[in-house]
Every structure is written in structure tokens, then in C-alpha cells.
Scaffold this motif. Structure first.
Motif, short mmCIF file in Angstrom:
data_model
loop_
_atom_site.label_atom_id
_atom_site.label_comp_id
_atom_site.label_asym_id
_atom_site.label_seq_id
_atom_site.Cartn_x
_atom_site.Cartn_y
_atom_site.Cartn_z
N ASN A 112 -4.05 2.82 6.22
CA ASN A 112 -2.65 2.47 6.32
C ASN A 112 -1.84 2.40 7.45
O ASN A 112 -0.74 2.11 7.27
N TYR A 115 0.93 -0.36 8.55
CA TYR A 115 2.19 -0.50 7.96
C TYR A 115 3.25 0.29 8.43
O TYR A 115 4.37 0.52 7.77
N ASN A 208 -3.75 0.16 0.35
CA ASN A 208 -4.88 -0.69 0.33
C ASN A 208 -5.38 -0.93 -0.98
O ASN A 208 -5.99 -1.98 -1.35
N LYS A 211 -4.11 -4.13 -2.44
CA LYS A 211 -4.63 -5.34 -1.93
C LYS A 211 -5.96 -5.49 -2.42
O LYS A 211 -6.11 -6.91 -2.79
N GLU A 212 -6.70 -4.86 -2.31
CA GLU A 212 -8.21 -4.95 -2.65
C GLU A 212 -8.23 -5.21 -4.11
O GLU A 212 -9.11 -6.01 -4.86
N SER A 214 -5.97 -6.71 -6.42
CA SER A 214 -5.55 -8.13 -6.46
C SER A 214 -6.29 -9.26 -5.96
O SER A 214 -6.58 -10.07 -6.69
N ASN A 215 -7.18 -8.79 -4.83
CA ASN A 215 -8.08 -9.78 -4.45
C ASN A 215 -9.31 -9.45 -5.23
O ASN A 215 -9.94 -10.87 -5.85
N GLN A 245 -2.02 -12.40 -3.79
CA GLN A 245 -3.12 -11.29 -3.73
C GLN A 245 -3.22 -10.92 -2.29
O GLN A 245 -2.34 -11.15 -1.61
N GLY A 246 -3.80 -9.62 -1.85
CA GLY A 246 -3.83 -9.35 -0.74
C GLY A 246 -2.77 -8.78 -0.15
O GLY A 246 -1.80 -8.43 -1.05
N GLU A 247 -2.19 -9.18 1.01
CA GLU A 247 -0.96 -8.89 1.71
C GLU A 247 0.24 -9.23 0.90
O GLU A 247 1.34 -8.38 0.69
N GLN A 248 0.17 -10.44 0.07
CA GLN A 248 1.28 -10.66 -0.53
C GLN A 248 1.80 -10.21 -1.84
O GLN A 248 2.79 -9.78 -2.24
N LEU A 250 1.08 -6.84 -2.01
CA LEU A 250 1.48 -5.70 -1.64
C LEU A 250 2.79 -5.94 -1.12
O LEU A 250 3.67 -5.09 -1.42
#
Length: 524
Positions: A112, A115, A208, A211-212, A214-215, A245-248, A250
Motif C-alpha cells: 500500500n 498511496y 489492495n 481493487k482486486e 472489484s476486478n 474497478q481497480g484504482e477507480q 478505490l
């Protein structure tokens, strides 16, 4: 028919075997043992079928063992408490009412670190997200209650269970700092102190995990009233519905400024909207009934999860998952603790009374927040004997309730209980009220001075305090309600409905809600 064996040296012979067992002998009259000739006479297709079945069986067992070993190895554990005493009995994870504190850590350690720097949050970090998931005993409803990170609370004394270092109790500190020094157990103890509940488990995920996950589910649909861009979280969304998903994903959960007025409460509603959409997607896709997909999600989640020792086994996690899979999304209620700007700092929040006390009372009584008039779900302890309730005076009291001095001494360790009890007393007609500082005590009692026995009995009956806990006390003027850590009291009679603000539920998981964009960040 089998033959008896010869007598060997006068001793006892072996027991006579039944006819079927006698077939497996060397007796020429009986013939060869049947199973010894099986392979030689088996057709080729049957040999091949047997081999294939055997290989598949071994493969399934090996596959299952691999996944159990892998998932179990993913799990990180921590202590549930930071030193508080547990008063409830052992929990049956398969059928009892269950409360799980869900935390999102803002630590920048390890994976992490992208960030922020290690100066932002290391070690235990702060609880960037704090939600209490309350699963009913009958598995028909779930309440998810969010606690704003800026909420000012009193924390109890906490002991780091790894280092054994003790941290003193603190007053008027942000709730998200509760775990930063003494660990996750201190956050659990703080929520217990605030609400009067006793949390059963916790789950803490990091950046993390969002992100994972949502992917893995292929994105989550969210909605916003206007196009928005937040430079801090880098969230950029067009007007209407988008799949993130991912960065968005988060960024959507982390942003502190993109929604409503740019404060914490707007972020909470957005987080609840995201989780509602995630629940609808998983249910619509049949994910909970797809073993392959569930293994994939389980692998992602367990890699980024810290849970308490009582929850830290794959069979237990599967049990909890099975309890959730059939719940109607309309019975998954998302709530935020009622708050107002803090008296000491307008940039922080404090609980709003009496709404917060009403919410915590409803939770302690296992009320369906989507339908407060519905009967509570079946108790997890159906054989428990009911507590004896005091009997109100049979005739109308020969006194004016408004003139009777009643004080509330709060030794429960739950600050909100004072206002809760005083509100109930006021509703019952007792208006000459006072508050007293009190030392913690185990048992609640109603004390009364000379001439106030009838008043004390009526006060106890109003608050649901057993008659055995109504006691005379020479040093008391009037009536004193001394609240203990047993949290007895403040329970209206069976006929009295629980009072809750009409808008206590922000949304259910069945509601599709479009978030209001912060006007300052709307883009054209």
C-alpha cells in the motif's frame, strides 16, 4: 458349509466364521476366493472406468486440500479485544445473531506504499472505514451501520495484545484513531463502549482488497448526479452510471470531497451505495452458488484480510458466507450513526441525541431497522429464562411525577446511556432530573431515600429494571438510577415501540441510489 478347525493343544479354537467368510479359504471344496480373480476377468472398459473414477476422486480431494491449505495460509489474525472483559457466552457461528466490525485500514506499509509515505500511516494505521455488520439469528436481515471517521468518542483503556503495552483511556478523540496505537482490538472495544453491544468478530481489509475484489467481479456500477473530478483521490466520473474497478473503485471509496458537501457523511453514503451495488451484482450473477468464482473471490479477499482468531478458519468463513447468500437485498439496511458538528470542533462530529441512543437501543434489542414494528428475530438462546420484571404499582401514584427528584449516575461505561435513560424518564413524566459522575459498577440498581419507595418502584418499572435491584439507601435524596455495565435498564415495556428517526436507514441493498456530486468539484 465350513469345517471346524482342529483342536490345537486343548486350547480354545477360533470362533466359527459365517458362511460368507468361509468362501475366502483354501478349501478346494469351496473354491478360490472370489475377489482374487476379479481383475483377470474384468472387461477392459470397466478397468478403464474404474481407473478414471479413482483419478478424478484423488484429484478432487487434492484440489480441495490445496485450496483449503492455500486460503488458510492467506489469512492474517489479530486479537478481538484489547483487554475488555467478555460477558456473553460462546457464539454458534452458524445460527446465533452475529456482529462483525468491518474496518478499512489506511496503512501505507508494504503493497500500500504507493498511496502515501510511511509518515501518513504505518503499523496498525487508522480505520479509514468502520462499519458494523449485524446478522440476525434467523438469517433474514442484515444491518450495516457506518461510523464516521471524524466522530469524537471516548476510548477505553487498551492493551496492545502483541507488545502488552498499555494505553490509557482517552476522551474526545476521533474514532478512527482507536486502533492506531493498541491495535484492532481497541477499535472493537471502543465501538462496544459507544453502543453497549458486544462485537463477535472483525474483518479488516486494506486498499489492495478493494481493487482486486472489484476486478474479480468485473466492476461495480455506481451513479453520480453530475460529472466530477477530485484531484486528491483522482476520481473522475461522468454524469450518470459508470462501472468502476481497480484504482477507480478505490478512488470512489476513498474520496473525501467528491460527494454532497465534501464531508465525511457524503463519503459514507457513497460507500454504502458501492456496497449495495456490489451485493446486487454478486447476487444477480449467481456468484454465491458458483464454487469456482467463490474460490477466486476467497483467494483475493483472504490475501488482503486480517480477522480475529475466532473467525480465522476456512470452514468458519464458509459458514458465515452461507448465512448471507439467501438474504433478500431489501433486508440489507445501510445506516449511519446520527451525528451533528461537535461542540468542541465544528470540523469534527459528535453523536446526535436522542437519535443515536435510539439507534443503539434498537440494535441492542435486535430491531429490524427497515421495519421497527416487526417482532425481533428468534433468539439464539430460546431456552433462556426471562428476566423477572418489576411490577408497577397497582393504583395511580399519589404524587406528582414532575416534582420527584431523580438522578442518573452512569457507571455503565457507555456515555450515551445517560441521555437515553433521561429521555425515557422524561417521556414517563419525570422531569426533575439530574446527572452525577459515577464510578464503573457491574450491576444496575435503583436507590431511594426515605419516603420514595413508590417512586423508585415506578421508575424501575418504567426503565425495565428488575424489582430485586430496587434498594433503599440512607444517603440518597429522592431516587437515583445507578447504571451498571450489565446494561440493564432503558428497556421500555413490551407494549412500548422503539422510537427511531424516520430516516434512520439511508438505503437498502435493493435501492439504486445516485450520489449527489459536490458542487465545488463538478466538471463540464
Amino acid at each position: 458349509m465350513s469345517r471346524p478347525r482342529e483342536d490345537r493343544g486343548g486350547g480354545t479354537g477360533s470362533p466359527v466364521r459365517p458362511g460368507s467368510a468361509a468362501r475366502h479359504t483354501d478349501d478346494p471344496d469351496v473354491g478360490p476366493a472370489r475377489h482374487l480373480g476379479l481383475t483377470r476377468g474384468m472387461p477392459g472398459w470397466l478397468k478403464m472406468g474404474t481407473a478414471v473414477v479413482s483419478i478424478l476422486l484423488v484429484g478432487v480431494l487434492a484440489f480441495g486440500a490445496y485450496w483449503v491449505f492455500r486460503l488458510q495460509g492467506n489469512i492474517s489474525k489479530a486479537a478481538l479485544s484489547a483487554g475488555s472483559d467478555k460477558t456473553e457466552g460462546a457464539l454458534d457461528n452458524s445460527r446465533d445473531r452475529m456482529q462483525i466490525l468491518i474496518l478499512g485500514s489506511d496503512t501505507r506499509d508494504g503493497k500500500n506504499s504507493k498511496y502515501g509515505t510511511s509518515d501518513d500511516a504505518t503499523g496498525y494505521g487508522h480505520s479509514d472505514v468502520m462499519m458494523l455488520m449485524d446478522i440476525s439469528a434467523d438469517n433474514k436481515r442484515v444491518n450495516v451501520v457506518s461510523f464516521p471517521r471524524d466522530l469524537l468518542v471516548d476510548t477505553p483503556k487498551c492493551v496492545d495484545q502483541e507488545t502488552k503495552k498499555e494505553f490509557p483511556a482517552q476522551s474526545n478523540v476521533m474514532i478512527n484513531a482507536a486502533m492506531s496505537e493498541a491495535g484492532i482490538g481497541c477499535a472493537v472495544d471502543t465501538v462496544n463502549k459507544l453502543t453497549g453491544l458486544e462485537i463477535d468478530h472483525f474483518m479488516m481489509a486494506d486498499f489492495n482488497a478493494v481493487k482486486e475484489l472489484s476486478n474479480t467481479v468485473g466492476g461495480v456500477e455506481v451513479c453520480i448526479s453530475d460529472a466530477v473530478y477530485d484531484p486528491d483521490s483522482r476520481l473522475r466520473l461522468p454524469k450518470g452510471t459508470s462501472s468502476v474497478q481497480g484504482e477507480q473503485a478505490l478512488a470512489f471509496l476513498r474520496t473525501r470531497h467528491a460527494f454532497a458537501d465534501g464531508g465525511d457523511l457524503g463519503r459514507i453514503k457513497a460507500q454504502q451505495g458501492f456496497l449495495s451495488a456490489l451485493a446486487r451484482k454478486i447476487k444477480a450473477d449467481g456468484t454465491l452458488s458458483n464454487p469456482g468464482k467463490m474460490l477466486e473471490i476467497a483467494d483475493v479477499v483472504t490475501k488482503n484480510l486480517t480477522i480475529d482468531e475466532g473467525l480465522a478458519s476456512i470452514p468458519t468463513l464458509v459458514t458465515v458466507g452461507n448465512r448471507l447468500k439467501d438474504i433478500d437485498v431489501g433486508k440489507i439496511a445501510f445506516v449511519a450513526v446520527p451525528t451533528v458538528p461537535a461542540d468542541t470542533d465544528p470540523n469534527r462530529l459528535q453523536v446526535a441525541e436522542p437519535a443515536a441512543s435510539q439507534l443503539f437501543e434498537a440494535m441492542r434489542k435486535d430491531i429490524d431497522l427497515t421495519d421497527p414494528t416487526a417482532p425481533p428475530s428468534p433468539s439464539e438462546s430460546p431456552d433462556a429464562s426471562p428476566t423477572a420484571e418489576p411490577t408497577p404499582t397497582e393504583t395511580a401514584p399519589a404524587y406528582d411525577k414532575a416534582l420527584q427528584p431523580v438522578t442518573v449516575a452512569n457507571g455503565s461505561g457507555v456515555p450515551a446511556r445517560t441521555q437515553e435513560i433521561m429521555a425515557l424518564l422524561t417521556t414517563g413524566g419525570f422531569t426533575q432530573l439530574g446527572q452525577l459522575a459515577a464510578q464503573p459498577v457491574a450491576a444496575t440498581a435503583v436507590y431511594y431515600g426515605a419516603g420514595y419507595e413508590a417512586v423508585a418502584a415506578d421508575v424501575a418499572a418504567l426503565l425495565g429494571i428488575p424489582a430485586t435491584q430496587v434498594l433503599p439507601a440512607a444517603g440518597v435524596a429522592g431516587v437515583q438510577v445507578y447504571l451498571g455495565t450489565d446494561l440493564v435498564g432503558g428497556t421500555p415495556g413490551a407494549e412500548a415501540p422503539v422510537q427511531l428517526p424516520s430516516d434512520i436507514v439511508n438505503q437498502t441493498a435493493g435501492d439504486v441510489v445516485c450520489q449527489q456530486a459536490n458542487p465545488a468539484l463538478i466538471t463540464r
